[in-house]
Design a protein around this motif. Structure first.
Motif, short mmCIF file in Angstrom:
data_model
loop_
_atom_site.label_atom_id
_atom_site.label_comp_id
_atom_site.label_asym_id
_atom_site.label_seq_id
_atom_site.Cartn_x
_atom_site.Cartn_y
_atom_site.Cartn_z
N LYS A 39 0.82 -1.21 0.00
CA LYS A 39 0.00 0.00 0.00
C LYS A 39 0.86 1.26 0.00
O LYS A 39 0.45 2.30 -0.52
CB LYS A 39 -0.92 -0.03 1.22
N TYR A 40 2.04 1.18 0.60
CA TYR A 40 2.91 2.35 0.75
C TYR A 40 4.12 2.24 -0.18
O TYR A 40 4.67 1.17 -0.39
CB TYR A 40 3.41 2.46 2.19
N GLY A 41 4.55 3.38 -0.70
CA GLY A 41 5.70 3.39 -1.57
C GLY A 41 6.29 4.78 -1.71
O GLY A 41 5.82 5.76 -1.12
N GLY A 42 7.36 4.87 -2.49
CA GLY A 42 8.01 6.14 -2.73
C GLY A 42 9.06 6.50 -1.70
O GLY A 42 9.68 7.56 -1.80
N ARG A 43 9.27 5.63 -0.69
CA ARG A 43 10.30 5.85 0.32
C ARG A 43 11.01 4.54 0.61
O ARG A 43 10.43 3.45 0.48
CB ARG A 43 9.72 6.42 1.61
N ALA A 57 14.76 12.46 -8.86
CA ALA A 57 15.71 11.63 -9.57
C ALA A 57 15.49 11.77 -11.07
O ALA A 57 14.36 11.85 -11.54
CB ALA A 57 15.57 10.17 -9.14
N ASP A 58 16.60 11.81 -11.83
CA ASP A 58 16.50 11.88 -13.28
C ASP A 58 17.02 10.61 -13.96
O ASP A 58 17.04 10.53 -15.19
CB ASP A 58 17.25 13.10 -13.82
N GLY A 59 17.45 9.65 -13.16
CA GLY A 59 17.95 8.40 -13.73
C GLY A 59 19.38 8.48 -14.21
O GLY A 59 19.94 7.46 -14.64
N ASP A 96 11.24 -4.81 -1.70
CA ASP A 96 12.00 -3.84 -2.49
C ASP A 96 11.28 -2.51 -2.45
O ASP A 96 10.05 -2.44 -2.54
CB ASP A 96 12.12 -4.31 -3.95
N TYR A 97 12.07 -1.42 -2.33
CA TYR A 97 11.51 -0.09 -2.18
C TYR A 97 12.32 0.90 -3.01
O TYR A 97 13.56 0.90 -2.93
CB TYR A 97 11.51 0.33 -0.70
N HIS A 98 11.63 1.72 -3.80
CA HIS A 98 12.28 2.74 -4.61
C HIS A 98 11.86 4.13 -4.15
O HIS A 98 10.75 4.32 -3.63
CB HIS A 98 11.91 2.57 -6.10
N GLN A 99 12.76 5.09 -4.37
CA GLN A 99 12.48 6.47 -3.98
C GLN A 99 12.81 7.39 -5.14
O GLN A 99 13.92 7.37 -5.68
CB GLN A 99 13.30 6.86 -2.74
N PHE A 100 11.81 8.23 -5.51
CA PHE A 100 11.93 9.11 -6.67
C PHE A 100 12.21 10.56 -6.27
O PHE A 100 12.92 11.27 -6.98
CB PHE A 100 10.66 9.04 -7.51
N VAL A 104 17.41 6.93 -9.48
CA VAL A 104 16.34 6.46 -8.61
C VAL A 104 16.97 5.54 -7.57
O VAL A 104 17.67 4.59 -7.90
CB VAL A 104 15.25 5.72 -9.41
N SER A 105 16.73 5.85 -6.30
CA SER A 105 17.34 5.07 -5.22
C SER A 105 16.50 3.83 -4.93
O SER A 105 15.29 3.81 -5.14
CB SER A 105 17.47 5.91 -3.95
N LYS A 106 17.19 2.80 -4.41
CA LYS A 106 16.52 1.54 -4.11
C LYS A 106 17.05 0.97 -2.81
O LYS A 106 18.25 1.08 -2.51
CB LYS A 106 16.74 0.52 -5.24
N ALA A 107 16.16 0.36 -2.04
CA ALA A 107 16.55 -0.36 -0.83
C ALA A 107 15.84 -1.71 -0.81
O ALA A 107 14.67 -1.81 -1.19
CB ALA A 107 16.20 0.43 0.43
N ARG A 108 16.55 -2.73 -0.38
CA ARG A 108 15.97 -4.07 -0.21
C ARG A 108 16.04 -4.42 1.28
O ARG A 108 17.11 -4.40 1.88
CB ARG A 108 16.71 -5.09 -1.05
#
Length: 823
Positions: free
Chosen positions: A218-222, A586-588, A562-566, A593-597
């Motif tokens: 349900k939650y994302g972007g962080r 983030a522009d890629g 897995d979580y991504h942050q824009f 784009v950051s990622k955490a697992r």
């Protein structure tokens, strides 16, 4: 996946679930506070003598399928007396009112009241997840304002030594890696009064759900955690007014029902001020004036070191309008606005006896050992900052039938930050030439430097969230979210534009998760898919959490995701200005784009009076960003040599955060509290910043916290203690040779650490009745033994010498407050 395809997919999912025609026995209803009529989010509903457990949603609504007639439902909510309700038919709609812990009010519903609830309890409601109410903050030490974010900083895994911010550093993450929602709008900055208060008035808060990791689809972007705050709807029973006054701020709340209780309105507002009494108390204790206090201390450098404490003020307000319709729908409109101003200006003067190029016409380095009259210096720094948030959301809750309910939310957020900094330095040289022909202008030198920094962020979000009860084993959650973000950032130093960016992005997200409840096992698989418009990429995020009841008192937990942050707050390292950060998209490429697992395993045990938790966590980071100053050799124009030049640029790296958390809590009786310990390690690898991996700025290997609370009649006594390993920093060794302009020679990246951080806070609160209302009078002492904990250090170069200014956290600070509420 573009917006069109996401909407079509969502509509197909919605049609599929709403077409389910199977009729099942359903027991559902609403849970609320018997005193105020406020609905109670995330209350627990359990079928007695079974492992079947359900949770009310954010609006206090619940559904339980296939409940046998004659079964008993046990309803619990932290801070309230638990209740038991007998199910008399296989299809019932219940309205359940819970009594506040310690309340004597009669309950109008025929229930069995089970005593023993404690409002001082922190409840772990899932893997790495805690339920927190604002009641628990009432008796804890504070500076005149109850602060639920400061309470969360006392939990294991959440940094308690981050005194400069109410923001949370969770399990090695940075503040921007937390998704902070207030009534479904995103809050991008959570600080007041230079970090002493959070941006959230406790009078406006009904419930907080903190997830330290492994949160669902349900939650994302962080990448780090979620703080989901539900604001008060307002009293549905009667008009209420209240307020509080402390040595730092004043606070007021007004709430009233309308339309025969179908509607409610609540408003809170507060503002800080610098009172004479506060200054007198602080001056009598510390022996120094509070406003921009500056003092000299010994230093390794020739010009010495100075200490300073800034001053600031803030205001904020919350307002919320709620209306409950005859068909059970609920509409709410929530608004927030708040801002701060910070003045870190100061004047520093002193003298140096070191020999310079301007002294006696000879040259010598500062450590050559030859002395002369040297020079005098006077540095005036104007450093003004302001920042703030505005947020608003409109939300409609609709229950299509007993098995499907939906939330429709439209929200907007704005964050701004402005900083203007100007330094004027005057140096007067003491020469041996006393002749009348000497030009006095040759004996003095003036320099100016300046920086201007502006950051503006706008966020508009539309989302539809749905819960569908497929059967007694499966609860499906699915939704669609569209977010438009626009971020401007401008940085100018010494009249030269360093960064000037404007980024816009649309993020389109679909999510689906299934809570599968078996006999002793709850498994929640989920998936989240987001399309990010700037680089036209789709990011797939699998999620999984599990809870297994080993026996009646012990539970095993685990999570992966897995979580991504824009939208990122990029750290900007500066020796002159201290640590800074700014929001960007983030522009890629330059900013990826950051990622955490996340990997989490743990266990909890609940006894009669004590609860204990242990969790191990590991996070892998990719695409982290930092903006730093870098000294690089550049070849001369004639090609015959090289000079060192200063470059400012973005850097990209990876990282890991690993650790173990221990938590022990006593929840019942007059003496309550908890203790927490965290061992962790946060390591970054930025190849263009350091040749080898280094400890992150927020790394604190050991952190220990104790919270003790004691109820003695009308008195509540409490104390908190925090100990943490000192944070790492990059040591300044001196001035680099042959650099124009002069630059610093530094040691290994974050190769040194500040001294250990520790602090003891005390408080005493007295409860009384006055004019038919309830009041409280409290005394708090922050940093009781006046520990000088260092925040960061600023440096200036004066004639080849380094001036060091140590910026410390607040010392001994007493506070008195009084509050009163009509109801």
């Amino acid at each position: 996946m573009n917006i069109k395809s996401a909407v079509i997919t969502f509509l197909m999912m919605f049609a599929c679930f709403t077409s389910a025609s199977e009729t099942l026995p359903v027991v559902g209803g609403k849970i609320s506070d018997s005193n105020t009529g406020e609905t109670l989010p995330y209350a627990k509903i359990q079928i007695k003598d079974t492992n079947r457990l359900a949770t009310a949603n954010q609006d206090g609504l619940f559904t339980v399928l296939d409940v046998p007639v004659g079964a008993t439902l046990v309803i619990t909510k932290m801070g309230f007396e638990s209740h038991e309700v007998l199910v008399q038919s296989d299809t019932e709609r219940l309205t359940i009112e819970l009594l506040k812990a310690g309340s004597n009010k009669d309950n109008s519903i025929e229930t069995i009241v089970v005593s023993g609830a404690s409002s001082q309890k922190l409840e772990q409601s899932g893997t790495s997840q805690y339920s927190i109410t604002s009641d628990i903050t009432k008796s804890l030490p504070n500076l005149g304002e109850q602060d639920i974010f400061r309470t969360m900083q006392l939990l294991p895994g959440v940094s308690g030594s981050n005194e400069s911010s109410s923001g949370l550093m969770v399990r090695g993450g940075t503040i921007d890696q937390n998704l902070v929602l207030f009534d479904d709008y995103t809050v991008y900055h959570v600080d007041h009064v230079f970090g002493f208060f959070s941006a959230f008035n406790s009078n406006a808060i009904k419930d907080v759900q903190l997830s330290k990791g492994g949160f669902g689809a349900k939650y994302g972007g962080r990448m780090s955690s979620v703080i989901d705050i539900t604001g008060k709807d307002g009293n549905t029973e009667q008009f209420n007014i209240g307020g509080s006054v402390s040595l730092l701020s004043s606070n007021v709340i007004v709430e009233t029902p309308f339309a025969d209780g179908a509607g409610t309105f609540v408003m809170t507002a507060r503002k800080s001020y610098q009172s004479d009494l506060y200054d007198e108390i602080l001056d009598s204790v510390t022996g120094q004036e509070n406003n921009q206090a500056t003092s000299a201390i010994p230093s390794q450098f020739g010009l010495g070191s100075f200490q300073t404490e800034p001053e600031s003020y803030f205001y904020d307000m919350n307002a919320k309008l709620t209306y409950r319709m005859d068909n059970g729908d609920k509409f709410s409109l929530s608004f927030y606005s708040g801002a701060d101003e910070l003045d870190n200006s100061r004047d520093i003067s002193g003298q140096s006896n070191f020999l310079t190029d301007r002294c006696s016409g000879e040259t010598s380095g500062p450590f050559a050992g030859r002395l002369c009259d040297g020079f005098n210096f006077d540095i005036g720094t104007v450093d003004l900052s302001e920042w703030g948030n505005t947020g608003m959301s409109a939300k409609l809750t609709h229950q299509w039938n007993d098995r499907l309910n939906s939330n429709f939310v439209l929200s907007t957020s704005e964050y701004f930050s402005n900083r203007d900094r100007k330094i004027n330095s005057d140096v007067t040289f003491n020469t041996d030439d006393d002749s009348d022909d000497s030009d006095s202008s040759d004996n003095s030198q003036s320099n100016q430097s300046s920086s201007n920094e502006d950051n503006l962020l706008n966020d508009v979000t539309m989302k539809i969230e749905n819960d569908f009860f497929l059967n007694q084993t499966h609860k499906l959650g699915f939704g669609l979210q569209l977010t438009e973000q626009n971020i401007d950032y401008f940085l100018m130093q010494n009249e030269e534009v360093i960064i000037n960016t404007n980024n816009e992005a649309t993020t389109t997200t679909l999510y689906l998760e299934d809570e599968i409840a078996l006999d002793t096992l709850i498994v929640t698989p989920g998936i989240r898919a987001s399309h990010y418009s700037i680089n036209d990429e789709v990011y797939i995020e699998p999620r999984l959490s599990m809870m297994y009841d080993l026996n009646d008192s012990t539970q095993l937990r685990g999570a992966f995701g897995d979580y991504h942050q824009f939208a990122l707050s990029v750290a900007r390292q500066s020796l002159e200005e201290g640590p800074r950060s700014f929001w960007t998209l983030a522009d890629g490429e330059t900013v990826p784009v950051s990622k955490a697992r996340h990997f989490i395993i743990g266990a909890s045990h609940e006894g009669n009076d004590y609860t204990a938790h242990v969790e191990l966590f590991h996070k892998q980071y990719e695409g982290l960003s930092e903006f730093t100053e870098q000294i690089r050799p550049m070849r001369n124009e004639d090609g015959r040599g090289a000079v060192l030049t200063l470059e400012q640029e973005f850097h990209t790296g990876d990282g890991t955060a690993s650790g173990i958390e221990l938590f022990l809590q006593k929840s019942f009786g007059d003496f309550t509290g908890w203790a927490g310990y965290t061992y962790s390690q946060v390591e970054y690898d930025f190849p263009t910043v350091s040749d080898s991996p280094y400890y992150a700025d927020q790394d604190t290997p050991h952190e220990f916290k104790v919270v003790l609370m004691y109820s003695l009649g009308d008195w509540d006594l409490s104390s908190t203690f925090v100990f943490a390993t000192g944070r790492p920093y990059t040591e300044v060794l001196g001035v680099a040779e042959d650099t124009i302009p002069a630059t610093y020679e530094v040691g290994e990246k974050n190769g040194e650490r500040y001294d250990a951080y520790h602090r003891l806070d005390l408080s005493a609160t007295y409860s009384f009745e006055l004019f038919g209302g309830d009041g409280e009078l409290g005394l708090s002492i922050f940093n009781a033994y006046n520990r000088e904990n260092q925040w960061y250090t600023e440096y200036d170069i004066i004639e080849g010498e380094i001036l060091e200014t140590e910026v410390n956290f607040r010392g001994f600070t007493p506070s008195i407050f009084v509050s009163w509420n009509l109801n």
